[in-house]
Motif scaffolding. Sequence first.
Motif, PDB file in Angstrom:
ATOM      1  N   SER A   6       0.831  15.143   4.016  1.00  0.00           N
ATOM      2  CA  SER A   6       1.320  15.654   5.035  1.00  0.00           C
ATOM      3  C   SER A   6       2.664  15.798   5.017  1.00  0.00           C
ATOM      4  O   SER A   6       4.130  15.096   5.690  1.00  0.00           O
ATOM      5  N   LEU A   7       3.571  16.220   4.168  1.00  0.00           N
ATOM      6  CA  LEU A   7       4.702  16.070   3.408  1.00  0.00           C
ATOM      7  C   LEU A   7       5.584  17.162   4.491  1.00  0.00           C
ATOM      8  O   LEU A   7       5.496  18.328   5.104  1.00  0.00           O
ATOM      9  N   LYS A   8       6.552  16.483   4.509  1.00  0.00           N
ATOM     10  CA  LYS A   8       7.632  16.868   5.717  1.00  0.00           C
ATOM     11  C   LYS A   8       9.018  16.999   4.846  1.00  0.00           C
ATOM     12  O   LYS A   8       9.735  16.263   3.691  1.00  0.00           O
ATOM     13  N   PRO A   9       9.544  17.972   5.118  1.00  0.00           N
ATOM     14  CA  PRO A   9      11.135  18.232   4.096  1.00  0.00           C
ATOM     15  C   PRO A   9      11.896  16.963   4.153  1.00  0.00           C
ATOM     16  O   PRO A   9      12.765  16.892   3.163  1.00  0.00           O
ATOM     17  N   GLU A  10      12.294  15.942   5.228  1.00  0.00           N
ATOM     18  CA  GLU A  10      12.689  14.416   4.572  1.00  0.00           C
ATOM     19  C   GLU A  10      11.886  14.097   4.213  1.00  0.00           C
ATOM     20  O   GLU A  10      12.509  12.928   3.841  1.00  0.00           O
ATOM     21  N   ASP A  11      10.990  14.203   3.644  1.00  0.00           N
ATOM     22  CA  ASP A  11      10.475  12.940   2.491  1.00  0.00           C
ATOM     23  C   ASP A  11      11.364  13.923   1.151  1.00  0.00           C
ATOM     24  O   ASP A  11      10.871  13.363   0.223  1.00  0.00           O
ATOM     25  N   THR A  12      12.010  14.663   1.352  1.00  0.00           N
ATOM     26  CA  THR A  12      12.434  15.225  -0.023  1.00  0.00           C
ATOM     27  C   THR A  12      13.344  14.292  -0.544  1.00  0.00           C
ATOM     28  O   THR A  12      14.351  13.478   0.057  1.00  0.00           O
ATOM     29  N   ALA A  13      13.218  13.395  -1.950  1.00  0.00           N
ATOM     30  CA  ALA A  13      14.276  13.044  -2.442  1.00  0.00           C
ATOM     31  C   ALA A  13      13.985  12.570  -3.738  1.00  0.00           C
ATOM     32  O   ALA A  13      12.734  13.559  -4.499  1.00  0.00           O
ATOM     33  N   VAL A  14      14.801  11.641  -4.781  1.00  0.00           N
ATOM     34  CA  VAL A  14      14.291  11.236  -5.962  1.00  0.00           C
ATOM     35  C   VAL A  14      13.822   9.866  -5.890  1.00  0.00           C
ATOM     36  O   VAL A  14      13.800   9.304  -4.910  1.00  0.00           O
ATOM     37  N   TYR A  15      12.543   9.632  -5.701  1.00  0.00           N
ATOM     38  CA  TYR A  15      11.488   9.096  -5.862  1.00  0.00           C
ATOM     39  C   TYR A  15      11.451   7.834  -7.613  1.00  0.00           C
ATOM     40  O   TYR A  15      11.217   8.653  -8.641  1.00  0.00           O
ATOM     41  N   TYR A  16      11.845   6.803  -6.661  1.00  0.00           N
ATOM     42  CA  TYR A  16      11.784   5.779  -8.237  1.00  0.00           C
ATOM     43  C   TYR A  16      11.436   4.881  -7.885  1.00  0.00           C
ATOM     44  O   TYR A  16      10.542   3.921  -6.906  1.00  0.00           O
ATOM     45  N   CYS A  17      10.092   4.158  -9.286  1.00  0.00           N
ATOM     46  CA  CYS A  17       9.523   2.664  -8.812  1.00  0.00           C
ATOM     47  C   CYS A  17      10.144   1.780  -9.707  1.00  0.00           C
ATOM     48  O   CYS A  17      10.921   2.658 -10.323  1.00  0.00           O
ATOM     49  N   ALA A  18      10.069   0.878  -8.813  1.00  0.00           N
ATOM     50  CA  ALA A  18      10.455  -0.244  -9.072  1.00  0.00           C
ATOM     51  C   ALA A  18      10.219  -1.464  -9.396  1.00  0.00           C
ATOM     52  O   ALA A  18       8.689  -1.866  -9.016  1.00  0.00           O
ATOM     53  N   ALA A  19      10.194  -2.937 -10.189  1.00  0.00           N
ATOM     54  CA  ALA A  19       8.970  -3.980 -10.702  1.00  0.00           C
ATOM     55  C   ALA A  19       9.957  -4.762 -10.649  1.00  0.00           C
ATOM     56  O   ALA A  19      11.164  -5.294 -11.185  1.00  0.00           O
ATOM     57  N   GLY A  20       9.159  -5.929  -9.950  1.00  0.00           N
ATOM     58  CA  GLY A  20      10.015  -7.689  -9.518  1.00  0.00           C
ATOM     59  C   GLY A  20       8.724  -8.577 -10.041  1.00  0.00           C
ATOM     60  O   GLY A  20       7.354  -8.456  -9.262  1.00  0.00           O
ATOM     61  N   LEU A  21       9.454  -9.410 -10.422  1.00  0.00           N
ATOM     62  CA  LEU A  21       7.716 -10.414 -11.233  1.00  0.00           C
ATOM     63  C   LEU A  21       7.924 -11.304 -10.186  1.00  0.00           C
ATOM     64  O   LEU A  21       8.806 -11.208  -9.140  1.00  0.00           O
ATOM     65  N   SER A  22       6.539 -11.852  -9.414  1.00  0.00           N
ATOM     66  CA  SER A  22       6.401 -11.982  -8.264  1.00  0.00           C
ATOM     67  C   SER A  22       4.899 -13.712  -8.481  1.00  0.00           C
ATOM     68  O   SER A  22       4.095 -13.156  -9.182  1.00  0.00           O
ATOM     69  N   TYR A  23       5.270 -14.550  -8.027  1.00  0.00           N
ATOM     70  CA  TYR A  23       4.543 -15.373  -8.432  1.00  0.00           C
ATOM     71  C   TYR A  23       3.663 -15.482  -7.149  1.00  0.00           C
ATOM     72  O   TYR A  23       2.832 -16.760  -7.752  1.00  0.00           O
ATOM     73  N   SER A  24       3.509 -14.814  -6.204  1.00  0.00           N
ATOM     74  CA  SER A  24       2.357 -14.930  -5.253  1.00  0.00           C
ATOM     75  C   SER A  24       1.565 -13.784  -5.529  1.00  0.00           C
ATOM     76  O   SER A  24       2.159 -12.880  -5.533  1.00  0.00           O
ATOM     77  N   SER A  25      -0.203 -13.548  -5.615  1.00  0.00           N
ATOM     78  CA  SER A  25      -0.470 -12.652  -5.906  1.00  0.00           C
ATOM     79  C   SER A  25      -0.503 -11.914  -4.992  1.00  0.00           C
ATOM     80  O   SER A  25      -0.813 -10.285  -5.118  1.00  0.00           O
ATOM     81  N   ASP A  26       0.305 -11.959  -3.725  1.00  0.00           N
ATOM     82  CA  ASP A  26       0.483 -11.251  -2.641  1.00  0.00           C
ATOM     83  C   ASP A  26       1.170 -10.599  -2.144  1.00  0.00           C
ATOM     84  O   ASP A  26       1.902 -10.351  -0.559  1.00  0.00           O
TER      85      ASP A  26
END
Length: 127
Positions: A85-105
């Motif tokens: 259900s994409l909308k024109p306002e969803d237009t953008a460059v999309y980035y994924c990012a990762a960060g170490l987490s010590y909690s599984s959740d």
Amino acid sequence: QVQLVESGGGLVQTGGSLRLSCAASGRTFSRYAVGWFRQAPGKEREFVAAISWSGGSTYYEDSVEGRFTISRDNAKNTVNLEMKSLKPEDTAVYYCAAGLSYSSDGYYISIRDYPYWGQGTQVTVSS
């Protein structure tokens, strides 16, 4: 060290769907929380969705809740963002990012908590 590569962006009409993928390198990727962010022209980068390293916890920005789904496959070192259900306002460059987490959740919604970033993939939604 984690290296991230996004794919799956493109041009879609309003109401359409896209599936973004984030492929990661690194043996310990399964211990990293992952977030998706987006940046539209002239705007700051904003949070979209996040997932814990176990995959058991997810969180979405209000405007995408119910339309986007984040998931991960640690065996394949990938995180996906299913967008419907994409909308024109969803237009953008999309980035994924990762960060170490010590909690599984655990997950993060702040850009500051993610030291590793992909190069981005363009999503354009036409009206």
